[in-house]
Design a protein around this motif. Structure first.
Motif, PDB file in Angstrom:
ATOM      1  N   THR A  46      40.002  19.465 104.504  1.00 22.27           N
ATOM      2  CA  THR A  46      40.960  18.563 104.136  1.00 22.27           C
ATOM      3  C   THR A  46      40.482  17.640 103.368  1.00 22.27           C
ATOM      4  O   THR A  46      41.225  16.920 102.493  1.00 22.27           O
ATOM      5  N   VAL A  47      38.996  17.268 103.201  1.00 22.41           N
ATOM      6  CA  VAL A  47      38.489  16.574 102.316  1.00 22.41           C
ATOM      7  C   VAL A  47      37.259  16.958 101.589  1.00 22.41           C
ATOM      8  O   VAL A  47      36.666  18.190 101.833  1.00 22.41           O
ATOM      9  N   LEU A  97      36.820  12.019  91.600  1.00 18.44           N
ATOM     10  CA  LEU A  97      36.676  12.730  92.939  1.00 18.44           C
ATOM     11  C   LEU A  97      36.343  11.829  94.064  1.00 18.44           C
ATOM     12  O   LEU A  97      35.399  11.098  93.755  1.00 18.44           O
ATOM     13  N   ALA A  98      37.071  11.811  95.254  1.00 15.95           N
ATOM     14  CA  ALA A  98      36.641  11.107  96.261  1.00 15.95           C
ATOM     15  C   ALA A  98      35.823  11.808  97.223  1.00 15.95           C
ATOM     16  O   ALA A  98      36.414  13.153  97.747  1.00 15.95           O
ATOM     17  N   VAL A 114      41.622  17.104  99.415  1.00 15.57           N
ATOM     18  CA  VAL A 114      41.410  15.684  99.041  1.00 15.57           C
ATOM     19  C   VAL A 114      40.194  15.501  98.416  1.00 15.57           C
ATOM     20  O   VAL A 114      39.128  15.404  99.142  1.00 15.57           O
ATOM     21  N   ASN A 115      40.067  15.525  97.091  1.00 13.77           N
ATOM     22  CA  ASN A 115      41.146  15.719  96.164  1.00 13.77           C
ATOM     23  C   ASN A 115      40.917  16.606  94.988  1.00 13.77           C
ATOM     24  O   ASN A 115      41.489  16.622  94.122  1.00 13.77           O
ATOM     25  N   MET A 118      43.934  18.776  94.504  1.00 14.15           N
ATOM     26  CA  MET A 118      44.825  17.937  93.849  1.00 14.15           C
ATOM     27  C   MET A 118      44.757  17.696  92.548  1.00 14.15           C
ATOM     28  O   MET A 118      45.405  17.525  91.663  1.00 14.15           O
TER      29      MET A 118
ATOM     30  N   PRO B  49      35.550  20.417 107.478  1.00 11.35           N
ATOM     31  CA  PRO B  49      36.145  19.459 108.184  1.00 11.35           C
ATOM     32  C   PRO B  49      37.686  19.577 108.273  1.00 11.35           C
ATOM     33  O   PRO B  49      38.558  19.266 107.484  1.00 11.35           O
ATOM     34  N   LEU B  50      38.139  20.469 109.091  1.00 12.12           N
ATOM     35  CA  LEU B  50      39.777  20.882 109.238  1.00 12.12           C
ATOM     36  C   LEU B  50      40.383  19.906 110.148  1.00 12.12           C
ATOM     37  O   LEU B  50      39.824  19.337 110.839  1.00 12.12           O
ATOM     38  N   ASN B  51      41.638  19.700 109.458  1.00  9.01           N
ATOM     39  CA  ASN B  51      42.513  18.565 109.868  1.00  9.01           C
ATOM     40  C   ASN B  51      42.130  17.220 110.026  1.00  9.01           C
ATOM     41  O   ASN B  51      42.125  16.455 111.047  1.00  9.01           O
ATOM     42  N   ALA B  52      41.232  16.806 108.926  1.00 11.37           N
ATOM     43  CA  ALA B  52      40.540  15.321 109.032  1.00 11.37           C
ATOM     44  C   ALA B  52      41.490  14.491 108.086  1.00 11.37           C
ATOM     45  O   ALA B  52      40.968  14.122 107.245  1.00 11.37           O
ATOM     46  N   PHE B  53      42.620  14.315 108.768  1.00 15.86           N
ATOM     47  CA  PHE B  53      43.785  13.551 108.023  1.00 15.86           C
ATOM     48  C   PHE B  53      43.413  12.180 107.988  1.00 15.86           C
ATOM     49  O   PHE B  53      43.801  11.594 107.014  1.00 15.86           O
ATOM     50  N   ALA B  56      41.044  12.017 105.007  1.00 16.28           N
ATOM     51  CA  ALA B  56      41.878  12.160 103.956  1.00 16.28           C
ATOM     52  C   ALA B  56      42.557  10.909 103.397  1.00 16.28           C
ATOM     53  O   ALA B  56      42.518  10.568 102.140  1.00 16.28           O
ATOM     54  N   LEU B  59      40.289   8.267 101.954  1.00 14.86           N
ATOM     55  CA  LEU B  59      39.912   8.812 100.596  1.00 14.86           C
ATOM     56  C   LEU B  59      40.775   8.496  99.714  1.00 14.86           C
ATOM     57  O   LEU B  59      40.673   8.045  98.556  1.00 14.86           O
ATOM     58  N   MET B  60      42.218   8.766  99.883  1.00 18.33           N
ATOM     59  CA  MET B  60      43.198   8.576  99.011  1.00 18.33           C
ATOM     60  C   MET B  60      43.364   7.153  98.840  1.00 18.33           C
ATOM     61  O   MET B  60      43.751   6.947  97.548  1.00 18.33           O
ATOM     62  N   LEU B  63      40.865   5.958  96.201  1.00 24.72           N
ATOM     63  CA  LEU B  63      41.249   6.401  94.903  1.00 24.72           C
ATOM     64  C   LEU B  63      42.091   5.641  94.207  1.00 24.72           C
ATOM     65  O   LEU B  63      42.166   5.179  93.113  1.00 24.72           O
TER      66      LEU B  63
END
Lengths: 140, 71
Positions: A46-47, A97-98, A114-115, A118, B49-53, B56, B59-60, B63
């Motif tokens: 995911t990240v 990039l994060a 992420v990201n 993207m 890291p699967l499904n680490a929403f 995420a 981090l978004m 950014l």
């Protein structure tokens, strides 16, 4: 912009074709440092994940980090903080990039949804053991 | 002990022990060839890291804040 085409790489411990993975050379930079690494293109992640030693080489101080990141899988047992860096792949323009900077040192540089995904369009041709990377298309 | 002496004894083993013997030989041969096998009960890391929403989302936001600060 034309994509770069790269071959799957065989990881050190593996001895079979199945152990080949998609690693892309990437230069990660901050104002204090720069490192050239092989990033694992991990579409299941995911990240993005930055290994501890790479973060230190970039000039980050673990004690000064303020934004904790809760990871999953084996990395859930290790603390991580969010950091922002500049990433440059081949001759493409650099992008922000994060990363989740983990205290784990033996983890690869993981490029995830992420990201990295993207910012770059990635196309896997696993049957031919090659993949292509190019910056995302600009919206018109 | 030679194989001819060993085989009759192996035949007398219960089924579960025969399976353990096969497993033992596979591990033994793999180790000789330098091939690492998965060991029952051992823990192997999964770095993805699967499904680490939550991660995420954080981090978004970082950014977005970074972008806003640099404008």
């Amino acid at each position: 912009m034309k994509p770069i085409r790269l071959s799957y790489n065989r990881v050190e411990a593996g001895q079979t074709v199945a152990s080949e993975l998609a690693y892309v050379p990437i230069t990660i930079s901050t104002v204090e440092g720069s490192v050239e690494l092989q990033g694992l293109l991990d579409s299941g992640s995911t990240v993005n994940v930055l290994p501890y030693t790479a973060g230190l080489a970039l000039g980050f101080s673990w004690e000064q980090q303020t934004i904790p990141i809760a990871l999953t899988g084996s990395l859930s047992k290790v603390p991580a903080y969010g950091v922002i860096v500049t990433g440059k792949v081949a001759s493409f323009p650099p992008v922000e990039l994060a990363f989740a900077w983990t205290q784990a040192a033996n983890v690869p540089l993981i490029l995830g949804q992420v990201n990295f995904f993207m910012k770059f369009d990635v196309c896997f041709f696993r049957s031919q053991a090659v993949f292509e990377v190019k910056p995302k298309a600009r919206r018109k | 002990m030679s194989l001819t002496e060993l085989f009759p004894n192996v035949k007398l083993l219960p089924r579960a022990d025969k399976l353990r013997l096969i497993q033992f030989l596979v591990v033994e041969l793999a180790q000789e060839d330098g091939i690492s096998l998965l060991t029952p009960g051992a823990e192997y890391p999964i770095w993805t890291p699967l499904n680490a929403f939550g991660a995420a989302e954080t981090l978004m936001k970082m950014l977005e804040n970074h972008k806003a600060a640099s404008i």
